[in-house]
Design a protein around this motif. Structure first.
Motif, PDB file in Angstrom:
ATOM      1  N   LYS A  49      37.892  49.779  38.343  1.00 55.89           N
ATOM      2  CA  LYS A  49      37.695  49.161  39.655  1.00 55.89           C
ATOM      3  C   LYS A  49      36.334  48.476  39.767  1.00 55.89           C
ATOM      4  O   LYS A  49      36.146  47.618  40.628  1.00 55.89           O
ATOM      5  CB  LYS A  49      37.834  50.203  40.763  1.00 55.89           C
ATOM      6  CG  LYS A  49      39.217  50.782  40.890  1.00 55.89           C
ATOM      7  CD  LYS A  49      39.263  51.751  42.048  1.00 55.89           C
ATOM      8  CE  LYS A  49      40.066  52.966  41.659  1.00 55.89           C
ATOM      9  NZ  LYS A  49      39.789  54.121  42.459  1.00 55.89           N
ATOM     10  N   LEU A  51      33.777  45.858  38.972  1.00 49.88           N
ATOM     11  CA  LEU A  51      33.776  44.509  38.395  1.00 49.88           C
ATOM     12  C   LEU A  51      32.380  44.079  37.959  1.00 49.88           C
ATOM     13  O   LEU A  51      32.237  43.225  37.091  1.00 49.88           O
ATOM     14  CB  LEU A  51      34.343  43.509  39.400  1.00 49.88           C
ATOM     15  CG  LEU A  51      35.767  43.797  39.896  1.00 49.88           C
ATOM     16  CD1 LEU A  51      36.188  42.751  40.927  1.00 49.88           C
ATOM     17  CD2 LEU A  51      36.748  43.857  38.740  1.00 49.88           C
ATOM     18  N   ALA A 124      30.917  39.464  40.635  1.00 49.11           N
ATOM     19  CA  ALA A 124      32.151  40.245  40.754  1.00 49.11           C
ATOM     20  C   ALA A 124      33.315  39.344  41.155  1.00 49.11           C
ATOM     21  O   ALA A 124      34.441  39.523  40.684  1.00 49.11           O
ATOM     22  CB  ALA A 124      31.978  41.383  41.761  1.00 49.11           C
ATOM     23  N   LYS A 128      36.836  38.922  39.248  1.00 49.88           N
ATOM     24  CA  LYS A 128      38.099  39.106  39.967  1.00 49.88           C
ATOM     25  C   LYS A 128      39.016  37.902  39.812  1.00 49.88           C
ATOM     26  O   LYS A 128      40.213  38.046  39.550  1.00 49.88           O
ATOM     27  CB  LYS A 128      37.822  39.367  41.448  1.00 49.88           C
ATOM     28  CG  LYS A 128      39.065  39.644  42.257  1.00 49.88           C
ATOM     29  CD  LYS A 128      38.731  39.919  43.700  1.00 49.88           C
ATOM     30  CE  LYS A 128      40.024  40.150  44.480  1.00 49.88           C
ATOM     31  NZ  LYS A 128      39.777  40.295  45.906  1.00 49.88           N
ATOM     32  N   GLN A 129      38.452  36.709  39.967  1.00 52.02           N
ATOM     33  CA  GLN A 129      39.259  35.494  39.826  1.00 52.02           C
ATOM     34  C   GLN A 129      39.811  35.369  38.408  1.00 52.02           C
ATOM     35  O   GLN A 129      40.967  34.991  38.222  1.00 52.02           O
ATOM     36  CB  GLN A 129      38.432  34.260  40.170  1.00 52.02           C
ATOM     37  CG  GLN A 129      38.152  34.140  41.643  1.00 52.02           C
ATOM     38  CD  GLN A 129      37.237  32.958  41.955  1.00 52.02           C
ATOM     39  OE1 GLN A 129      36.862  32.197  41.077  1.00 52.02           O
ATOM     40  NE2 GLN A 129      36.875  32.815  43.217  1.00 52.02           N
ATOM     41  N   LYS A 131      40.545  37.786  36.360  1.00 52.95           N
ATOM     42  CA  LYS A 131      41.628  38.760  36.215  1.00 52.95           C
ATOM     43  C   LYS A 131      42.896  38.268  36.903  1.00 52.95           C
ATOM     44  O   LYS A 131      44.000  38.434  36.378  1.00 52.95           O
ATOM     45  CB  LYS A 131      41.211  40.120  36.784  1.00 52.95           C
ATOM     46  CG  LYS A 131      40.270  40.871  35.885  1.00 52.95           C
ATOM     47  CD  LYS A 131      39.972  42.253  36.442  1.00 52.95           C
ATOM     48  CE  LYS A 131      39.103  43.024  35.481  1.00 52.95           C
ATOM     49  NZ  LYS A 131      38.980  44.432  35.840  1.00 52.95           N
ATOM     50  N   GLU A 132      42.742  37.682  38.095  1.00 60.70           N
ATOM     51  CA  GLU A 132      43.901  37.215  38.855  1.00 60.70           C
ATOM     52  C   GLU A 132      44.675  36.126  38.131  1.00 60.70           C
ATOM     53  O   GLU A 132      45.900  36.082  38.207  1.00 60.70           O
ATOM     54  CB  GLU A 132      43.466  36.725  40.235  1.00 60.70           C
ATOM     55  CG  GLU A 132      43.076  37.846  41.170  1.00 60.70           C
ATOM     56  CD  GLU A 132      42.463  37.357  42.470  1.00 60.70           C
ATOM     57  OE1 GLU A 132      42.229  36.135  42.630  1.00 60.70           O
ATOM     58  OE2 GLU A 132      42.204  38.213  43.347  1.00 60.70           O
TER      59      GLU A 132
END
Length: 144
Positions: A49, A51, A124, A128-129, A131-132
């Motif tokens: 969790k 990042l 972060a 996150k982007q 990973k998406e």
């Protein structure tokens, strides 16, 4: 990673104010040694969790050079794979900055808590982007 409950609360609050969401936090307290700091990094680095890792230390009892050496040891021994934002103030801060600058591991340094929070939330967001959209992203601190 912080030292002290009050600093933990304010750090988490400003991360949220800057648009982020703290995934975890570790309070190393005032008497941590380099091995304990390294262990804290092992825990944060292994948490899916998390990042980015934000270190926010006010060195009163806890010396900034001890934190810096713990970070460097963790980078060398476990290989920190997440972006690392570091904000240090207080006892032995200049020595800590010299250790960090000369260690060969890239870290994002911040001058104050607002700067640190903005940088941590920003990096972060990049993770996150990535990973998406399923784009590989690798942060390599050593040897860069």
């Amino acid at each position: 990673m912080v030292n002290g409950a009050g600093l933990a609360m304010s750090t988490m609050d400003i991360i949220q104010l800057k648009g982020g969401s703290p995934a975890n936090f570790l309070d190393v307290g005032g008497g941590a040694n380099e091995k304990q700091v390294q262990k804290a990094f092992e825990l944060l680095n292994s948490d899916e969790k998390v990042l980015a890792i934000l270190v926010n230390i006010f060195g009163g009892i806890m010396r900034c050079d001890v934190i810096a050496n713990g970070i460097i040891n963790a980078a060398q021994e476990i290989g920190i794979t997440k972006p690392l934002v570091v904000r240090l103030q207080g006892t032995n801060v200049e020595e800590a900055k010299k250790l960090i600058e000369g260690c060969g591991f890239r870290m994002i340094l911040a001058e104050d808590l607002e700067d640190a929070a903005e940088k941590a939330v920003g990096v972060a967001g990049i993770v996150k982007q990535a990973k998406e959209i399923k784009v590989g992203l690798k942060f390599e601190g050593l040897g860069l």
